[in-house]
Motif scaffolding. Structure first.
Motif, PDB file in Angstrom:
ATOM      1  N   LEU A  17      58.596 101.399 -26.739  1.00 41.88           N
ATOM      2  CA  LEU A  17      58.666 101.162 -25.308  1.00 41.88           C
ATOM      3  C   LEU A  17      59.971 101.720 -24.770  1.00 41.88           C
ATOM      4  O   LEU A  17      60.808 102.221 -25.536  1.00 41.88           O
ATOM      5  CB  LEU A  17      58.524  99.679 -24.979  1.00 41.88           C
ATOM      6  CG  LEU A  17      59.605  98.708 -25.463  1.00 41.88           C
ATOM      7  CD1 LEU A  17      59.563  97.436 -24.629  1.00 41.88           C
ATOM      8  CD2 LEU A  17      59.390  98.330 -26.926  1.00 41.88           C
ATOM      9  N   THR A  18      60.130 101.668 -23.465  1.00 44.17           N
ATOM     10  CA  THR A  18      61.347 102.138 -22.817  1.00 44.17           C
ATOM     11  C   THR A  18      61.979 100.971 -22.078  1.00 44.17           C
ATOM     12  O   THR A  18      61.291 100.253 -21.348  1.00 44.17           O
ATOM     13  CB  THR A  18      61.037 103.281 -21.840  1.00 44.17           C
ATOM     14  OG1 THR A  18      60.411 104.347 -22.551  1.00 44.17           O
ATOM     15  CG2 THR A  18      62.308 103.796 -21.182  1.00 44.17           C
ATOM     16  N   ILE A  19      63.276 100.778 -22.270  1.00 43.41           N
ATOM     17  CA  ILE A  19      64.018  99.722 -21.593  1.00 43.41           C
ATOM     18  C   ILE A  19      65.052 100.372 -20.682  1.00 43.41           C
ATOM     19  O   ILE A  19      65.973 101.042 -21.170  1.00 43.41           O
ATOM     20  CB  ILE A  19      64.738  98.792 -22.594  1.00 43.41           C
ATOM     21  CG1 ILE A  19      63.751  98.183 -23.595  1.00 43.41           C
ATOM     22  CG2 ILE A  19      65.511  97.701 -21.849  1.00 43.41           C
ATOM     23  CD1 ILE A  19      62.802  97.184 -23.004  1.00 43.41           C
ATOM     24  N   ALA A  20      64.890 100.216 -19.393  1.00 46.74           N
ATOM     25  CA  ALA A  20      65.832 100.767 -18.414  1.00 46.74           C
ATOM     26  C   ALA A  20      66.118 102.247 -18.674  1.00 46.74           C
ATOM     27  O   ALA A  20      67.248 102.710 -18.559  1.00 46.74           O
ATOM     28  CB  ALA A  20      67.131  99.962 -18.419  1.00 46.74           C
ATOM     29  N   GLY A  21      65.076 102.985 -19.056  1.00 46.83           N
ATOM     30  CA  GLY A  21      65.209 104.419 -19.289  1.00 46.83           C
ATOM     31  C   GLY A  21      65.617 104.804 -20.695  1.00 46.83           C
ATOM     32  O   GLY A  21      65.733 105.996 -20.997  1.00 46.83           O
ATOM     33  N   TYR A  22      65.804 103.827 -21.583  1.00 42.19           N
ATOM     34  CA  TYR A  22      66.247 104.105 -22.952  1.00 42.19           C
ATOM     35  C   TYR A  22      65.134 103.777 -23.943  1.00 42.19           C
ATOM     36  O   TYR A  22      64.452 102.757 -23.813  1.00 42.19           O
ATOM     37  CB  TYR A  22      67.527 103.323 -23.274  1.00 42.19           C
ATOM     38  CG  TYR A  22      68.728 103.978 -22.629  1.00 42.19           C
ATOM     39  CD1 TYR A  22      69.559 104.823 -23.356  1.00 42.19           C
ATOM     40  CD2 TYR A  22      68.978 103.803 -21.272  1.00 42.19           C
ATOM     41  CE1 TYR A  22      70.623 105.468 -22.755  1.00 42.19           C
ATOM     42  CE2 TYR A  22      70.044 104.442 -20.656  1.00 42.19           C
ATOM     43  CZ  TYR A  22      70.858 105.278 -21.404  1.00 42.19           C
ATOM     44  OH  TYR A  22      71.902 105.934 -20.799  1.00 42.19           O
ATOM     45  N   PRO A  23      64.967 104.635 -24.957  1.00 41.48           N
ATOM     46  CA  PRO A  23      63.895 104.404 -25.938  1.00 41.48           C
ATOM     47  C   PRO A  23      64.193 103.190 -26.810  1.00 41.48           C
ATOM     48  O   PRO A  23      65.343 102.932 -27.178  1.00 41.48           O
ATOM     49  CB  PRO A  23      63.893 105.692 -26.763  1.00 41.48           C
ATOM     50  CG  PRO A  23      65.294 106.213 -26.657  1.00 41.48           C
ATOM     51  CD  PRO A  23      65.754 105.847 -25.266  1.00 41.48           C
ATOM     52  N   ALA A  24      63.142 102.458 -27.116  1.00 41.27           N
ATOM     53  CA  ALA A  24      63.275 101.258 -27.940  1.00 41.27           C
ATOM     54  C   ALA A  24      61.984 101.062 -28.704  1.00 41.27           C
ATOM     55  O   ALA A  24      60.979 101.724 -28.442  1.00 41.27           O
ATOM     56  CB  ALA A  24      63.569 100.037 -27.067  1.00 41.27           C
TER      57      ALA A  24
END
Length: 201
Positions: free
Chosen positions: A134-141
């Protein structure tokens, strides 16, 4: 108390797998703000992990993991201040208890034992009980672990802050309305961390 011990064991087991891969050179680890989304496609590593679009300066949380969140963010999320910092087997870590219950906590831990960020986590996909990018605030996670304890209130979330460093944000909920959805809490803490790192830059 049992849930916290289980979490540390499974997270440690996942960490050991990631460390093994790094050493052998194998290729192949409250409420919501609504920022999490399916991971976007684009440039990726050999293991399929997305590249970090804009690396964050994590020097501050490497020196003091409890600085990952501002005092206002800790209050907003409902954390007992200050957090408790220690040096874990895979890097520095800070744990905050919930103001609502001592059985609930969140932890932020820069994963310094590996040097390839999310790529090392993606390399362990086949060994994971679940694997949800998923993406958190534009960052990959990615939400993943060697055992699926989400229904028990345990959710580790691996966030790529650079292509070399991943930060593990873990929610451990022993009771309360969010116990069945701990990843929502982990995502909220991760978003707050990213926001704070951006503002501190």
């Amino acid at each position: 108390m049992r849930i916290f011990k289980i979490t540390r064991f499974t997270a440690g087991a996942f960490a050991a797998l990631a460390l093994l891969t790094a050493c052998t050179g194998k290729t192949g680890p409250g409420t919501t703000s609504g920022s999490a989304s399916p991971v976007s496609t684009g440039e990726a590593t050999d293991n399929g992990a997305p590249k970090v679009p804009a690396p964050l300066d994590a020097d501050g949380i490497l020196a003091d993991p409890c600085s990952a969140l501002s005092a206002a963010q800790q209050d907003d999320i409902g954390m007992v201040k200050p957090g408790s910092a220690e040096q874990g087997p895979t890097g520095p870590e800070c744990r905050w208890k919930s103001t609502a219950s001592p059985l609930n906590s969140a932890e932020v831990s820069p994963f310094t034992a590996n040097k390839n960020g999310l790529s090392d986590i993606y390399a362990q996909k086949a060994s994971s009980a679940y694997f949800e990018p998923l993406t958190i605030a534009g960052y990959p996670a990615v939400s993943t672990n060697v055992s699926d304890l989400r229904s028990d209130g345990d959710c580790p979330l691996w966030v790529g802050v650079s292509d070399q460093l991943v930060v593990v944000v873990t929610a451990q909920l022993g009771e309360g309305k969010n116990r069945a959805t701990p990843c929502v809490v982990a995502q909220r803490v991760a978003e707050a961390m990213i926001q704070h790192l951006k503002e501190a830059a």
